[in-house]
Design a protein around this motif. Sequence first.
Motif, mmCIF file in Angstrom:
data_model
loop_
_atom_site.group_PDB
_atom_site.id
_atom_site.type_symbol
_atom_site.label_atom_id
_atom_site.label_comp_id
_atom_site.label_asym_id
_atom_site.label_seq_id
_atom_site.Cartn_x
_atom_site.Cartn_y
_atom_site.Cartn_z
ATOM 1 N N THR A 1 0.852 -1.201 0.000
ATOM 2 C CA THR A 1 0.000 0.000 0.000
ATOM 3 C C THR A 1 0.884 1.246 0.000
ATOM 4 O O THR A 1 1.966 1.240 0.583
ATOM 5 C CB THR A 1 -0.885 0.065 1.260
ATOM 6 O OG1 THR A 1 -0.033 0.122 2.419
ATOM 7 C CG2 THR A 1 -1.812 -1.125 1.380
ATOM 8 N N LEU A 2 0.400 2.292 -0.618
ATOM 9 C CA LEU A 2 1.108 3.571 -0.552
ATOM 10 C C LEU A 2 0.220 4.705 -0.024
ATOM 11 O O LEU A 2 0.727 5.682 0.497
ATOM 12 C CB LEU A 2 1.657 3.956 -1.940
ATOM 13 C CG LEU A 2 2.905 3.185 -2.386
ATOM 14 C CD1 LEU A 2 3.202 3.431 -3.865
ATOM 15 C CD2 LEU A 2 4.122 3.558 -1.539
ATOM 16 N N CYS A 3 -1.092 4.591 -0.165
ATOM 17 C CA CYS A 3 -1.958 5.706 0.269
ATOM 18 C C CYS A 3 -2.855 5.330 1.436
ATOM 19 O O CYS A 3 -3.669 6.135 1.861
ATOM 20 C CB CYS A 3 -2.795 6.216 -0.898
ATOM 21 S SG CYS A 3 -4.146 5.125 -1.399
ATOM 22 N N TYR A 4 -2.692 4.128 1.975
ATOM 23 C CA TYR A 4 -3.573 3.661 3.050
ATOM 24 C C TYR A 4 -2.922 3.839 4.403
ATOM 25 O O TYR A 4 -1.724 3.593 4.570
ATOM 26 C CB TYR A 4 -3.883 2.177 2.826
ATOM 27 C CG TYR A 4 -4.733 1.535 3.909
ATOM 28 C CD1 TYR A 4 -6.113 1.694 3.927
ATOM 29 C CD2 TYR A 4 -4.143 0.764 4.911
ATOM 30 C CE1 TYR A 4 -6.887 1.106 4.911
ATOM 31 C CE2 TYR A 4 -4.920 0.164 5.902
ATOM 32 C CZ TYR A 4 -6.286 0.342 5.887
ATOM 33 O OH TYR A 4 -7.055 -0.245 6.858
ATOM 34 N N CYS B 1 -3.741 5.245 -4.815
ATOM 35 C CA CYS B 1 -2.522 4.756 -5.483
ATOM 36 C C CYS B 1 -2.756 3.501 -6.326
ATOM 37 O O CYS B 1 -2.021 3.236 -7.257
ATOM 38 C CB CYS B 1 -1.425 4.503 -4.458
ATOM 39 S SG CYS B 1 -1.658 3.027 -3.437
ATOM 40 N N ARG B 2 -3.730 2.703 -5.975
ATOM 41 C CA ARG B 2 -4.107 1.452 -6.668
ATOM 42 C C ARG B 2 -3.038 0.358 -6.551
ATOM 43 O O ARG B 2 -3.078 -0.620 -7.289
ATOM 44 C CB ARG B 2 -4.442 1.676 -8.159
ATOM 45 C CG ARG B 2 -5.300 2.860 -8.462
ATOM 46 C CD ARG B 2 -6.507 2.981 -7.581
ATOM 47 N NE ARG B 2 -7.627 2.138 -7.975
ATOM 48 C CZ ARG B 2 -8.794 2.096 -7.351
ATOM 49 N NH1 ARG B 2 -8.997 2.864 -6.291
ATOM 50 N NH2 ARG B 2 -9.750 1.301 -7.747
ATOM 51 N N LEU B 3 -2.103 0.512 -5.650
ATOM 52 C CA LEU B 3 -1.091 -0.528 -5.516
ATOM 53 C C LEU B 3 -1.629 -1.743 -4.757
ATOM 54 O O LEU B 3 -1.102 -2.848 -4.872
ATOM 55 C CB LEU B 3 0.139 0.039 -4.776
ATOM 56 C CG LEU B 3 1.373 -0.852 -4.810
ATOM 57 C CD1 LEU B 3 1.877 -1.034 -6.237
ATOM 58 C CD2 LEU B 3 2.476 -0.285 -3.937
ATOM 59 N N CYS B 4 -2.688 -1.548 -4.020
ATOM 60 C CA CYS B 4 -3.221 -2.619 -3.159
ATOM 61 C C CYS B 4 -4.193 -3.518 -3.909
ATOM 62 O O CYS B 4 -4.948 -4.256 -3.275
ATOM 63 C CB CYS B 4 -3.915 -2.008 -1.954
ATOM 64 S SG CYS B 4 -5.427 -1.146 -2.428
ATOM 65 N N VAL B 5 -4.185 -3.475 -5.234
ATOM 66 C CA VAL B 5 -5.162 -4.260 -5.998
ATOM 67 C C VAL B 5 -5.063 -5.758 -5.682
ATOM 68 O O VAL B 5 -3.980 -6.282 -5.398
ATOM 69 C CB VAL B 5 -5.008 -4.065 -7.527
ATOM 70 C CG1 VAL B 5 -5.461 -2.679 -7.957
ATOM 71 C CG2 VAL B 5 -3.597 -4.371 -7.979
HETATM 72 FE FE1 FES Z 1 -3.631 3.026 -2.281
HETATM 73 FE FE2 FES Z 1 -5.347 1.039 -1.747
HETATM 74 S S1 FES Z 1 -3.509 1.546 -0.723
HETATM 75 S S2 FES Z 1 -5.411 2.415 -3.388
#
Ligand code: FES
Length: 235
Positions: A33-36, A46-50
């Motif tokens: 994760t980057l934005c959580y 960020c969509r990295l946690c897909v």
């Molecule tokens: Fe960034 Fe889920 S952690 S979109």
Amino acid sequence: MSGKITINGQIIDFTDEKNILAVARKAGIEIPTLCYHPELTVVGACRLCVVEIERMGIQASCSTAPVDGMVVYTNSERVNQVRKMVLELLLANHDRECTTCESSGACKLQQYASDYGIKRLRYPNRSQMLPLDTSSLSVVRDPNKCILCGLCVRVCKEKQGIGVWDFKNRGSKTEIVAAMDQPLAESACINCGQCIAVCPCGALTSNSSSIQEVWAAIRDPKKTVICQIAPAPRA
Ligand code: FES
Ligand code: SF4
């Protein structure tokens, strides 16, 4: 709401977890994760946690609620392809002078790029060399490293109740600014360092000012000190 979901073949109970990410982490399954941050509102930026969910496809695990019977894969080939693309796009817009970055070795973006084996980018480098904001006694802002995760905006508003940071512009011109685009030193910043603690990638780092200078600024009656709390843990 409670129930069971299957993650990577493992059946996991959930009770009050609001998202798949929290259920996975409870079971010791790591998702990048980057934005959580578990103590801040979720934005899904960020969509990295897909993850891949049967009958739903690729979804952000931080902003998808668990539903009883869901079947989730956190490390399928498709998931890893999407995560690599997300990282490459972020890196294409990021100052990658890691050798001289104060956050080198503690940077989540650097760590994930290594974890996902990113050696070169498929996208042109879009990073511009914008000036740093070194006006503050406590925080240095380097806009060339910002990935627009918004964690600084949320921690300052939601934890400190101040709201020094905010977004400016939209789309590819979006940036993070302090106090309606003023130097940080001219904002209501109380030098608490919460934003530095949550910034994942060296865009906010600590200034080398002495602790005496910082405390003098905090005691300045012109500043509104709301509270001083321990920095939020890294997400
Ligand atoms: Fe960034 Fe889920 S952690 S979109
Ligand atoms: Fe995220 Fe750091 Fe940019 Fe704030 S300055 S949006 S915490 S990368």
